[in-house]
Enzyme design. Structure first.
Site, PDB file in Angstrom:
ATOM      1  N   ASP A   1       0.851  -1.193   0.000  1.00  0.00           N
ATOM      2  CA  ASP A   1       0.000   0.000   0.000  1.00  0.00           C
ATOM      3  C   ASP A   1       0.885   1.241   0.000  1.00  0.00           C
ATOM      4  O   ASP A   1       1.677   1.445   0.926  1.00  0.00           O
ATOM      5  CB  ASP A   1      -0.866  -0.042   1.270  1.00  0.00           C
ATOM      6  CG  ASP A   1      -2.141   0.763   1.145  1.00  0.00           C
ATOM      7  OD1 ASP A   1      -2.450   1.239   0.033  1.00  0.00           O
ATOM      8  OD2 ASP A   1      -2.837   0.894   2.169  1.00  0.00           O
TER       9      ASP A   1
ATOM     10  N   LYS B   1      -0.945  -0.559  -4.297  1.00  0.00           N
ATOM     11  CA  LYS B   1      -2.271   0.061  -4.266  1.00  0.00           C
ATOM     12  C   LYS B   1      -2.103   1.534  -3.921  1.00  0.00           C
ATOM     13  O   LYS B   1      -1.231   1.881  -3.117  1.00  0.00           O
ATOM     14  CB  LYS B   1      -3.156  -0.611  -3.209  1.00  0.00           C
ATOM     15  CG  LYS B   1      -4.495   0.093  -2.997  1.00  0.00           C
ATOM     16  CD  LYS B   1      -5.405  -0.646  -2.048  1.00  0.00           C
ATOM     17  CE  LYS B   1      -5.196  -0.330  -0.597  1.00  0.00           C
ATOM     18  NZ  LYS B   1      -5.361   1.099  -0.237  1.00  0.00           N
TER      19      LYS B   1
ATOM     20  N   GLU C   1      -4.587   5.394  -3.435  1.00  0.00           N
ATOM     21  CA  GLU C   1      -5.933   5.949  -3.244  1.00  0.00           C
ATOM     22  C   GLU C   1      -6.216   7.092  -4.213  1.00  0.00           C
ATOM     23  O   GLU C   1      -5.326   7.911  -4.480  1.00  0.00           O
ATOM     24  CB  GLU C   1      -6.074   6.470  -1.797  1.00  0.00           C
ATOM     25  CG  GLU C   1      -5.915   5.380  -0.744  1.00  0.00           C
ATOM     26  CD  GLU C   1      -6.075   5.898   0.679  1.00  0.00           C
ATOM     27  OE1 GLU C   1      -6.470   7.074   0.860  1.00  0.00           O
ATOM     28  OE2 GLU C   1      -5.807   5.114   1.605  1.00  0.00           O
TER      29      GLU C   1
ATOM     30  N   GLU D   1     -14.297   1.132  -1.139  1.00  0.00           N
ATOM     31  CA  GLU D   1     -14.501   1.090   0.314  1.00  0.00           C
ATOM     32  C   GLU D   1     -15.720   1.921   0.744  1.00  0.00           C
ATOM     33  O   GLU D   1     -15.861   3.094   0.353  1.00  0.00           O
ATOM     34  CB  GLU D   1     -13.240   1.623   1.021  1.00  0.00           C
ATOM     35  CG  GLU D   1     -13.378   1.676   2.538  1.00  0.00           C
ATOM     36  CD  GLU D   1     -12.067   1.878   3.271  1.00  0.00           C
ATOM     37  OE1 GLU D   1     -10.997   1.923   2.632  1.00  0.00           O
ATOM     38  OE2 GLU D   1     -12.119   1.994   4.514  1.00  0.00           O
TER      39      GLU D   1
HETATM   40  O1  KIV Z   1      -4.570   0.308   4.548  1.00  0.00           O
HETATM   41  C1  KIV Z   1      -5.480  -0.497   4.385  1.00  0.00           C
HETATM   42  O2  KIV Z   1      -5.584  -1.553   5.023  1.00  0.00           O
HETATM   43  C2  KIV Z   1      -6.478  -0.169   3.395  1.00  0.00           C
HETATM   44  C3  KIV Z   1      -7.850  -0.673   3.662  1.00  0.00           C
HETATM   45  C4  KIV Z   1      -8.561   0.291   4.532  1.00  0.00           C
HETATM   46  C5  KIV Z   1      -8.603  -0.865   2.446  1.00  0.00           C
HETATM   47  O3  KIV Z   1      -6.220   0.554   2.492  1.00  0.00           O
END
Ligand code: KIV
Length: 287
Positions: free
Chosen positions: A86, A116, A118, A185
């Site tokens: 992330d 990933k 946002e 989400e």
């Molecule tokens: O950081 C994370 O676990 C996420 C989730 C909230 C989807 O991005």
């Protein structure tokens, strides 16, 4: 026996066949071992670790260095899962160049399969740049925790028609920019369904209803191991808080009462050595 490695084509096959994709967050080696054994398809090392593991009140303090260390540990425990790193706050917002450099760390240093990030149309150019740089990207729409200042808190999104349509348009823009999948989400199930039906890439829900191609939960939420707050979309599959608290209290009681350690937790001396030690103690008594 090691399972077959989960890849992007596997995820697309699942969508095509209508088979649900399973996804969990994970932040450490022992939990990764169990998720691998259980056969979860996708593991996300989420920047939620800033809250669930490090005790912050938002995801913003997560850094690239911390994310990479945790992601490396998860990869050691889960070699077969599709592993996603992330992108933390400010690791991709400044420029596409910085985004590529940071995302590249997840792939090169932590052996991730993808990253990933946002956002929707506002990050489409970054998604395209990462994709051109051969880095697969999962988008993240709806409630995007890195934007809580703008969103006014951890609130459901897309609850009126115009706001919902913006999420649908963002999903299309991410797909056109090259995202291989999108996480949605905290939106109503009808919005999750509309996005899923219009997309040719897998759409994963965390609080976006049953009609998406797969589901994600935060591991600390689903195990009952995070007390600060519980979003509506969480189902608790275990009560680790209760189990662990009971174990800590029992340990403290037993130590205080002299019931731990018991004989089976102690090492024995080699044969004949106790008598010799007692002799040494007697002889050395006056010293
Ligand atoms: O950081 C994370 O676990 C996420 C989730 C909230 C989807 O991005």
């Amino acid at each position: 026996m090691a399972r077959e490695k989960v890849t992007i084509p596997h995820l697309f096959q699942k969508k095509a066949r209508g088979e649900k994709i399973t996804m969990l967050t994970c932040y450490d080696y022992p939990t990764a071992l169990l998720q691998e054994k259980a056969g979860v398809d996708i593991i996300l090392v989420g920047d939620s670790l800033a809250m669930t593991v490090l005790g912050h009140d938002s995801t913003l303090p997560a850094t690239m260095d911390v994310m990479v260390v945790h992601t490396q540990a998860v990869r050691r425990g889960a070699p077969g899962a599709f592993l996603i790193g992330d992108m933390p706050y400010m690791s991709y917002q400044v420029s596409s160049q910085e985004a590529i450099r940071n995302a590249g760390r997840f792939l090169a240093e932590a052996r991730c399969d993808a990253v990933k990030l946002e956002g929707g149309r506002n990050v489409a150019e970054v998604v395209a740049a990462l994709t051109r740089a051969t880095i697969p990207v999962m988008g993240h729409l709806g409630l995007t925790p890195q934007s809580i200042a703008q969103l006014g808190g951890f609130k459901a999104q897309g609850r009126d028609a115009e706001a919902a349509w913006q999420v649908v348009e963002d999903a299309k823009a991410l797909e056109q920019a090259g995202a291989f999948a999108i996480l949605v989400e905290a939106v109503p199930p009808e919005v999750g369904q509309l996005i899923t039906e219009r997309a040719s890439i897998p759409i994963i829900s965390i609080g976006a209803g049953l009609h998406c191609d797969g589901q994600l939960l935060i591991v600390h939420d689903m195990l009952g191991f995070f007390e600060a707050f519980t979003p509506k979309f969480v189902k608790k599959y275990a009560d680790l808080n209760g189990i662990i608290l009971r174990a800590f209290r029992e340990y403290i009681d037993e130590v205080v009462q002299g019931r731990f350690p018991a004989a089976e937790h102690c090492y024995s001396m080699k044969a004949g050595e106790l008598a010799r030690l007692q002799n040494l103690a007697r002889e050395g008594k006056g010293a």
